[in-house]
Design an enzyme around this catalytic site. Sequence first.
Site, short mmCIF file in Angstrom:
data_model
loop_
_atom_site.label_atom_id
_atom_site.label_comp_id
_atom_site.label_asym_id
_atom_site.label_seq_id
_atom_site.Cartn_x
_atom_site.Cartn_y
_atom_site.Cartn_z
CG ASP A 123 42.12 36.51 54.20
OD1 ASP A 123 41.50 35.83 53.77
OD2 ASP A 123 42.75 37.57 53.54
CG ASP A 225 41.22 33.22 50.12
OD1 ASP A 225 41.71 34.23 49.85
OD2 ASP A 225 41.47 32.17 49.67
CD GLU A 279 38.99 36.44 46.82
OE1 GLU A 279 39.83 37.03 46.31
OE2 GLU A 279 39.17 35.26 47.30
CG HIS A 345 46.01 40.43 48.83
ND1 HIS A 345 44.69 40.70 49.21
CD2 HIS A 345 46.21 39.02 48.63
CE1 HIS A 345 43.86 39.50 49.07
NE2 HIS A 345 44.96 38.62 48.65
CG ASP A 346 44.43 38.72 45.34
OD1 ASP A 346 45.58 38.10 45.57
OD2 ASP A 346 43.47 38.32 45.72
C1 GLC Z 1 42.29 34.67 47.09
C2 GLC Z 1 43.28 35.51 47.50
C3 GLC Z 1 44.42 35.35 46.73
C4 GLC Z 1 45.07 33.98 46.92
C5 GLC Z 1 43.82 33.03 46.38
C6 GLC Z 1 44.17 31.58 46.81
O1 GLC Z 1 41.75 35.13 45.81
O2 GLC Z 1 42.87 37.10 47.75
O3 GLC Z 1 45.54 36.12 47.39
O4 GLC Z 1 45.93 33.63 46.13
O5 GLC Z 1 42.62 33.62 46.96
O6 GLC Z 1 43.79 31.41 48.14
#
Ligand code: GLC
Length: 571
Positions: A123, A225, A279, A345-346
């Site tokens: 990541d 990310d 993402e 995980h979100d």
């Molecule tokens: C992405 C991650 C998340 C994080 C955010 C800030 O959305 O998946 O878990 O809190 O970015 O880095």
Amino acid sequence: MKKIFYSIFIISSLIYSQKISAQSANNQKWWKEAVVYQIYPRSFKDSDGDGVGDLKGIISKLDYIKSLGIDVVWINPVYSSPNDDNGYDISDYRNIMKEFGTMEDFDNLLKGLHQRGIKLVMDVVVNHSSDEHEWFKQARSSRLSPYRNYYHWWDADRGKPNYRYSLFDVNHDAWKYDSTTNAYYLHFFSRKQPDLNWENPRLRKEIYDMMKFWAEKGVDGYRLDAFQFAAKDTTFPKFSDGFEKNFSKYYAVQNGLHDYLKEMNKEVFSKYDVMTVAEGAGNSFQDAHDMVDAERNELNMAYAFDGVDIAKPEGYSLLHFKEVFTKWDSVFAEKGWLSIFLANHDQARLVTRFGNDSNEYRDVSSKMLTTFLLTMRGTPYYYNGDELGMTNIRFNKIEDYRDMSTINEYKYQQSIGADMKKYLEEIKFKSRDNGRTPFQWDASINAGFSEGKSTWLAVNPNYTIINAAAEERDKNSCLNYFRKAIQLRKNNKVFVYGKYTLIDKSNDKVYAYTRELNGKKILIALNFTKENASFKTNYDVSKAKILLDNYSNASKNKILKPYEAVVYELK
Ligand code: GLC
């Protein structure tokens, strides 16, 4: 004359057909055929009893990971971090978080995965860093610091900057005033996650070098990310009132982003055999396409939220679900490549959000969703714990939560006088902590996750029933079904590359589709409800071979039992 034309025609069609076959051979990639398993290291396995998962913990479970049949592990951030956002606030990109272990542990993990034929995707969090990163410490110390430009600053002498929405801030204000230099800095996420300034070539070079550092170690890919937000209009113009309701339109894939991706590709990706995914996929199919169109040399596959966002506390419409997945498939049918996922995980748990986590239907509905994820075109991403059918924990009080975004939103809702009971109900369904409770290994204390007195986030009390050890023993468990579904996908390229066609489109209970490749035709029928439901098709399923089903006696009469999933090979 005719002869000349004829030979030109033959030659050009030969070239053309060669081009086509070259293209299709070229179109087959390991990352398209892979199943990705996402590990949330904080919650996977604790080796030293401090209640927090760690790298040695993951190493101790490598044989389990291998036994799943997956090809790639995507691991959430393991770099040094003060953990305001569980590792998504990085203070040193070239070191390992103390709680997780050491660089030696990391090297051993990578080695252990590679020995088992599994690749590792890191990541990469570079839309922002931690405010405890050396760059930010320097940047904040003086307006003249050589690192000042690594971040976005607005000198207070110019007045207040135009409003920017922050996703995680207690006030949702993305500008934080910093008295040391009498200026505001920008943070789209929390105050401890200042946004990096991608317009600065020095910063970009540092990031590419850091990415190469990990590639040289042998990592096999990157998940970028929140990267769709990296490019910004740094004049910070005023946005229209209420823009925050649709902030993605203003933040995602802005001018410059494709240039950064192209540069990153040239500097890093092109030099290694790595898979790449960002993402978020922007605001349109065009945005998503442009990021992953092979000819543009940016990324490999799109990770769009339209599907995962469908589940709501009040339920969701299957017709909408079908429409979204069918549309995305059609847009990527010829070019580009998609990720297929319904959890990470979100999000809260897969079976709670998209299936039915009651005692009666948890098992079948969870297997039905697994069937969906592993029979669609695109690379499936499967989140750890979903293979057991783990469910939301549904905390009763805010004190039980650990996720900073859930807690900050609670404070914000309180500050505007919102109905807090309602908020607490909502987060039982949607808080990210539901998907982050420790992995349920067995029925022993702390679900076998940790030998410590307590765990960083409570263990779901249903671990005595839902756990990996119990599911190992049961040949019909969710876990063993997941393994079977993976093997089916691996043994039949039709699930990877085959053409997808939706059938019985207006059926609001059953999702049915075919996949077709080189004469092989598969029909997948999934009942998304707790009642029997029928579907319409001209195909004769009574004569079909059953490749997979989540009941022991699969329906062959086009009437599916509650949450039944059947994969038929048509004759
Ligand atoms: C992405 C991650 C998340 C994080 C955010 C800030 O959305 O998946 O878990 O809190 O970015 O880095």
